[in-house]
Design a protein around this motif. Structure first.
Motif, PDB file in Angstrom:
ATOM      1  N   LYS A 110       0.828  -1.206   0.000  1.00 28.10           N
ATOM      2  CA  LYS A 110       0.000   0.000   0.000  1.00 28.10           C
ATOM      3  C   LYS A 110       0.861   1.255   0.000  1.00 28.10           C
ATOM      4  CE  LYS A 110      -4.235  -1.739   2.184  1.00 28.10           C
ATOM      5  NZ  LYS A 110      -5.108  -1.652   3.394  1.00 28.10           N
ATOM      6  N   ARG A 111       1.945   1.238   0.772  1.00 24.01           N
ATOM      7  CA  ARG A 111       2.832   2.404   0.811  1.00 24.01           C
ATOM      8  C   ARG A 111       3.487   2.636  -0.543  1.00 24.01           C
ATOM      9  NH1 ARG A 111       4.885   0.133   5.604  1.00 24.01           N
ATOM     10  NH2 ARG A 111       6.928  -0.148   4.637  1.00 24.01           N
ATOM     11  N   ILE A 112       3.894   1.557  -1.197  1.00 24.23           N
ATOM     12  CA  ILE A 112       4.617   1.690  -2.456  1.00 24.23           C
ATOM     13  C   ILE A 112       3.693   2.125  -3.596  1.00 24.23           C
ATOM     14  CG2 ILE A 112       5.821   0.379  -4.256  1.00 24.23           C
ATOM     15  CD1 ILE A 112       7.142  -1.237  -2.055  1.00 24.23           C
ATOM     16  N   THR A 113       2.505   1.535  -3.663  1.00 22.11           N
ATOM     17  CA  THR A 113       1.626   1.770  -4.810  1.00 22.11           C
ATOM     18  C   THR A 113       0.565   2.830  -4.575  1.00 22.11           C
ATOM     19  OG1 THR A 113       0.056   0.057  -4.118  1.00 22.11           O
ATOM     20  CG2 THR A 113       1.900  -0.630  -5.531  1.00 22.11           C
ATOM     21  N   GLY A 114       0.304   3.182  -3.315  1.00 24.36           N
ATOM     22  CA  GLY A 114      -0.807   4.068  -3.020  1.00 24.36           C
ATOM     23  C   GLY A 114      -2.152   3.375  -3.099  1.00 24.36           C
ATOM     24  N   ALA A 115      -2.151   2.036  -3.043  1.00 24.98           N
ATOM     25  CA  ALA A 115      -3.384   1.258  -3.174  1.00 24.98           C
ATOM     26  C   ALA A 115      -4.276   1.451  -1.954  1.00 24.98           C
ATOM     27  CB  ALA A 115      -3.060  -0.219  -3.350  1.00 24.98           C
ATOM     28  N   SER A 116      -5.586   1.397  -2.192  1.00 29.55           N
ATOM     29  CA  SER A 116      -6.555   1.444  -1.097  1.00 29.55           C
ATOM     30  C   SER A 116      -6.800   0.049  -0.531  1.00 29.55           C
ATOM     31  CB  SER A 116      -7.874   2.040  -1.587  1.00 29.55           C
ATOM     32  OG  SER A 116      -8.403   1.291  -2.686  1.00 29.55           O
ATOM     33  N   ARG A 117      -6.587  -0.974  -1.350  1.00 30.18           N
ATOM     34  CA  ARG A 117      -6.758  -2.359  -0.903  1.00 30.18           C
ATOM     35  C   ARG A 117      -5.600  -3.193  -1.450  1.00 30.18           C
ATOM     36  NH1 ARG A 117     -13.158  -3.581  -2.364  1.00 30.18           N
ATOM     37  NH2 ARG A 117     -13.745  -1.384  -2.603  1.00 30.18           N
ATOM     38  N   ALA A 118      -5.206  -4.178  -0.679  1.00 25.14           N
ATOM     39  CA  ALA A 118      -4.152  -5.094  -1.124  1.00 25.14           C
ATOM     40  C   ALA A 118      -4.330  -6.428  -0.414  1.00 25.14           C
ATOM     41  CB  ALA A 118      -2.764  -4.528  -0.846  1.00 25.14           C
ATOM     42  N   ALA A 119      -3.901  -7.490  -1.067  1.00 21.69           N
ATOM     43  CA  ALA A 119      -3.972  -8.829  -0.485  1.00 21.69           C
ATOM     44  C   ALA A 119      -2.840  -9.670  -1.042  1.00 21.69           C
ATOM     45  CB  ALA A 119      -5.320  -9.489  -0.795  1.00 21.69           C
ATOM     46  N   VAL A 120      -2.263 -10.498  -0.191  1.00 19.15           N
ATOM     47  CA  VAL A 120      -1.230 -11.431  -0.648  1.00 19.15           C
ATOM     48  C   VAL A 120      -1.934 -12.660  -1.212  1.00 19.15           C
ATOM     49  CG1 VAL A 120       0.769 -12.814  -0.005  1.00 19.15           C
ATOM     50  CG2 VAL A 120       0.387 -10.593   1.083  1.00 19.15           C
TER      51      VAL A 120
END
Length: 308
Positions: A110-120
Motif C-alpha cells: 500500500k505504501r509503495i503503490t498508493g493502493a486502497s486495498r491489497a492482499a497477498v
C-alpha cells in the motif's frame, strides 16, 4: 519500439557478462513440453526452444536511487530495493508467514503503490544450488532460470471472465472487488522477493522495462499439473516469455540480505507490457561463484493491489 522510461537510465560501475536463458522466440522452435515440470527443461534445451544468450548485468548495489516508496519508481521503472524488517523468525513455518508476513506485505504494498486495498495471493520458497531443480514443483522450488514475467496483459480479461462465470478470484475474495470496482480502478501486482540468508549464489536479475521492445514480448500458456487447494488466479497462466534482444538492460543487487526485498511489478492494468513498467526477470549464475557457495534460499510473494 522500446518503452520510454519516465526516470533516468540507471548506470552502475560494476557489470558482468552472464548467460541468460530465453525462449527461442516466434521464429525459433516451440516448446516441445512444459518447461517448468518434470524433465521439460532439458527436453526444451535439446530441442532448441530454450536458448542461452550473453547479456551484461549491472550491479546496482553502489548506485543511489530514488526512495523505495516513490510511486514513480514502481510505476515507471517497475522495480526497487526495499529495506524491510520482518517479525517472522522462521519463513519455513507456513502459519507464521500467513499470519505475520502477509499483513506486513500488505502494508508495504500500500505504501509503495498508493493502493486502497491489497492482499497477498500466494508465496513460494525457493532453493537454488549448484544442481538445477524444477522451478514450479515441490514444497521448496528450484531457482527460476528462464527469463519470464509471471503474467501478461490478458490477465484482467481473464479475471473479468472468472467474475462473469461466478468463479471466486483474488479480486473478488481477496480484495472484495465488484465488476464495477475493477472497471473504475487499476489492478497492480507486485512480487516481493526476499532472501533468507545473504545471497552468495544465483541472485535475481530484473530487465529494465524501458529497454524492452513490444516485439520482444511473447505469451506462453502454462497449464500446471498441480495447484494448491485454493487457487484464485485464472487458468491457463499466461506467462510473458520474451525473445532475447541485445538492447535489454539487466540489473541486480549483489549480496542481498534478509533485511532487504527486491520489489517489482508483474502486472499493471494501467498500460501494456512493457510501457506500464512491467519487465521480466530471471535467476542467473554469477561468474566466478565458488563451487562450495551455499545455495540461495528465498521467499517470494505475490501482492495484488487495487488503486482507485
Amino acid at each position: 519500439m522500446c518503452a520510454r522510461s519516465a526516470v533516468r537510465r540507471l548506470s552502475a560501475h560494476l557489470t558482468a557478462a552472464i548467460d541468460l536463458n530465453y525462449s527461442a522466440g516466434a521464429r525459433g522452435p516451440r516448446f516441445v513440453c512444459n518447461p517448468f515440470e518434470g524433465d521439460g527443461w532439458s527436453q526444451n534445451v535439446a530441442a532448441g526452444a530454450i536458448v542461452s544468450h550473453f547479456h551484461e548485468v549491472a550491479d546496482l548495489r553502489e548506485v543511489s536511487t530514488e526512495a523505495h516508496n516513490s510511486k514513480e519508481l514502481v510505476r515507471h521503472r517497475g522495480f526497487g530495493l526495499v529495506q524491510h524488517e520482518s517479525r517472522v523468525a522462521e519463513f519455513t513455518r507456513d502459519a507464521d508467514v500467513r499470519s505475520t508476513y502477509y499483513p506486513e506485505l500488505v502494508d508495504l504494498a500500500k505504501r509503495i503503490t498508493g493502493a486502497s486495498r491489497a492482499a497477498v495471493a500466494s508465496h513460494a520458497l525457493r532453493r537454488a544450488g549448484p544442481v538445477r531443480t524444477n522451478a514450479a514443483e515441490g514444497a521448496v522450488r528450484g531457482g527460476a532460470f528462464l527469463v519470464h514475467n509471471d503474467f501478461s496483459d490478458g490477465l484482467l480479461d481473464q479475471f473479468r471472465h472468472m467474475h462473469a462465470q461466478g468463479a471466486p478470484s483474488i479480486l473478488s475474495q481477496g480484495l472484495g472487488l465488484s465488476a464495477d470496482d475493477v472497471a473504475t480502478g487499476s489492478v497492480v501486482i507486485l512480487n516481493v522477493w526476499r532472501p533468507l540468508a545473504t545471497v552468495e549464489r544465483a541472485p535475481l536479475a530484473i530487465c529494465d522495462p524501458g529497454s524492452i521492445a513490444s516485439d520482444d514480448v511473447l505469451i506462453y500458456e502454462h497449464r500446471p499439473k498441480e495447484l494448491p487447494s485454493v487457487y484464485l488466479f485464472p487458468l491457463p497462466i499466461l506467462l510473458t516469455l520474451p525473445s532475447s534482444n541485445p538492447g535489454h538492460r539487466w540489473y541486480y543487487y549483489s549480496r542481498m540480505t534478509p533485511q532487504e526485498c527486491l520489489v517489482f511489478k508483474t502486472f499493471d492494468s494501467r498500460g501494456s507490457i512493457p510501457h506500464n513498467g512491467v519487465g521480466v526477470h530471471s535467476a542467473f549464475d554469477v561468474p566466478g561463484t565458488p563451487d562450495d557457495a551455499p545455495s540461495r534460499e528465498s521467499i517470494e510473494a505475490r501482492v495484488v493491489c487495487f488503486v482507485e
